[in-house]
Scaffold this active site. Sequence first.
Site, PDB file in Angstrom:
ATOM      1  N   THR A   1      97.272  36.929  40.139  1.00 43.09           N
ATOM      2  CA  THR A   1      96.303  36.317  41.049  1.00 43.09           C
ATOM      3  C   THR A   1      94.872  36.668  40.664  1.00 43.09           C
ATOM      4  OG1 THR A   1      96.639  38.187  42.555  1.00 43.09           O
ATOM      5  CG2 THR A   1      97.866  36.175  43.001  1.00 43.09           C
TER       6      THR A   1
ATOM      7  N   SER B   1      83.947  41.839  35.480  1.00 52.12           N
ATOM      8  CA  SER B   1      83.280  42.417  36.641  1.00 52.12           C
ATOM      9  C   SER B   1      82.679  43.779  36.292  1.00 52.12           C
ATOM     10  CB  SER B   1      84.259  42.511  37.812  1.00 52.12           C
ATOM     11  OG  SER B   1      83.591  42.854  39.003  1.00 52.12           O
TER      12      SER B   1
ATOM     13  N   ASP C   1      78.939  39.958  41.842  1.00 51.35           N
ATOM     14  CA  ASP C   1      79.716  39.527  43.004  1.00 51.35           C
ATOM     15  C   ASP C   1      79.894  40.663  44.017  1.00 51.35           C
ATOM     16  OD1 ASP C   1      81.569  41.021  41.556  1.00 51.35           O
ATOM     17  OD2 ASP C   1      83.188  39.547  41.740  1.00 51.35           O
TER      18      ASP C   1
ATOM     19  N   LYS D   1      83.459  36.734  47.336  1.00 51.45           N
ATOM     20  CA  LYS D   1      82.411  37.748  47.492  1.00 51.45           C
ATOM     21  C   LYS D   1      81.202  37.355  46.664  1.00 51.45           C
ATOM     22  CE  LYS D   1      84.762  40.772  44.156  1.00 51.45           C
ATOM     23  NZ  LYS D   1      85.972  39.915  43.987  1.00 51.45           N
TER      24      LYS D   1
END
Length: 595
Positions: free
Chosen positions: A46, A146, A312, A417
């Site tokens: 996911t 990220s 984010d 986010k």
Amino acid sequence: MTTTLVKQWLDLDQNPVTRKQIEDLQTANDTKQLETLLSKRISFGTAGLRARMEAGFARMNDVTVLQASIGLASYVDREVPDATSKGVVIGHDHRHNSEQFAKLTALAFVNKGFKVYLFKGLVHTPIVPFAIDALGASCGVMVTASHNPAADNGYKVYWGNGCQIIPPHDTGIAAEIDALADKTTKFEWDLSKLDKLIEGETIDNRTEMQQKYNDNLKNLVHHKFEPSGPLASGVVYTAMHGVGYLPSIEAFKLFGIPLEDVFSVRKQQEPNPDFPTVAFPNPEEHGALDLAMKLGDAQGADLIVANDPDADRFAVAVKENGDKWVQLTGNQIGILFSAYQWDQYKNSGKKIAMLNSTVSSQMLKFMAEKEGFLYEDTLTGFKWIGNRAIDLEKEGYTVPFAYEEAIGYMFPGVHDKDGVSASLVFLQLAQAYGGGAKLIEKLNSLYDKYGHFAEKNGYYIAKTPELTTEAFKHVRSYFKGRFQKGDYPKTIGPFDVTSWRDLTTGYDSTTPDHKPTLPVSPSTEMITATLATHDNPDEFIRFTARGSGTEPKLKIYIDAKAASTERAQELAQETWDALDEEWWRPEESGLQRVH
């Protein structure tokens, strides 16, 4: 076996750097490392893909990105009506190989007949789900890892609703990737043809989409900067060597703060894939905000706002009592946002709902009960938060805010986010509540109103997945000697167990049929329980224990409520100690404590 795997790889890989890595290992007869890199495919879940960048089917590289893109394009084409004409949005950050991976992704979708919106230049992650909504695209891909270390990269997939994928799409895409993996051998790798393959009008212009994104940010402006107000001493900002500086500056302009009053940490301002000033480019990590604090001291500021490298996530530090920097936790930031957003929406006449994840503080639940808005928790991850927010919006609710304790915050306009919108809202919040130095006081006033909460979050290292599985097997069996569905312990340490939810086995003591309302996953370990003390009905403890899906960790999240913060901290620590002794038993189980 190893020879076959090496041949399979060299038949596919056309990148001279990663080819040489495998060839050198073959020459050195390093069969152990070759099997590590080649024998197992990088898993698609996911979260999409995320791993170290190097050669091999188990890592992030040209081959695995292209194979993932071929499978994803095929799956979306089959599952989404008019998928090719709706198109795909593709963006990338500044990490090593991110641009290359984004172009390979575009190439795979072009060859499948998709209209491709490929961002020119670097973008922050939230603009990809925003663009999916704005363009009506069938899906999207953001190439980023990220806040992972510099050696990593990732491939984040969004569905056509602008949310990260959830089951069953994750398993469906993974199966399609596996089924079509051998098609890579027939693929055209020539990226020089990419601009010719993608028609000019289908390449999204980054500036135009950024303006649309900024237009949405305007809807989040409730208060403009006050020149003589509590933020007049300025604000420190750090982009953490990522892509957040330029979009954040646009957000600061919308608030109206003069840019000379935004003190950017210059050494961390420009995108740098090596992250030279931090050991780990995550603003939550100890020491990551040291340069920002030093700059704040020099400039006389009392507020620091920070993004992670793909912007984010969002972090905050404030100067308490004018002399000591205090970094707020994700839950503390979340509850400040919740209070501020409720102030803006409580008289709107709309049905309001706010969400957080099951590992985040229950303080939001107590706020909702007192104020009269709807609260729900979801599974961990914004894929669940964003999708549930969309469902509630279809039911007529307005969702002005949702959050997760891992410094992730969602505001209207993006169902994910977004650290840039968080910066914009937080500056308004800080001004409304008296400036950075007054935010601890504001938190204390919220604790007085809704209850004093304290958290104790941490993890154990589980060197193998089997260790995590065995640890949870022990939890489910130790209180009766054997596990039966529906059984659960009635006490843990000095506490009474008042509710029990096991999302692995599918049991919830609080529902009439004992079936959880949240999704059940037999392959994912996750237990949530609430506890009470024997002599004080107003004290409350809730904890979640889960196995990490991306790291070798068993994670624990403890949230305690009491009449004072000190007492809440005591309860959280007592719960941690009881779980350590009764459940995890590191000396016996092989789990490794992390202090």
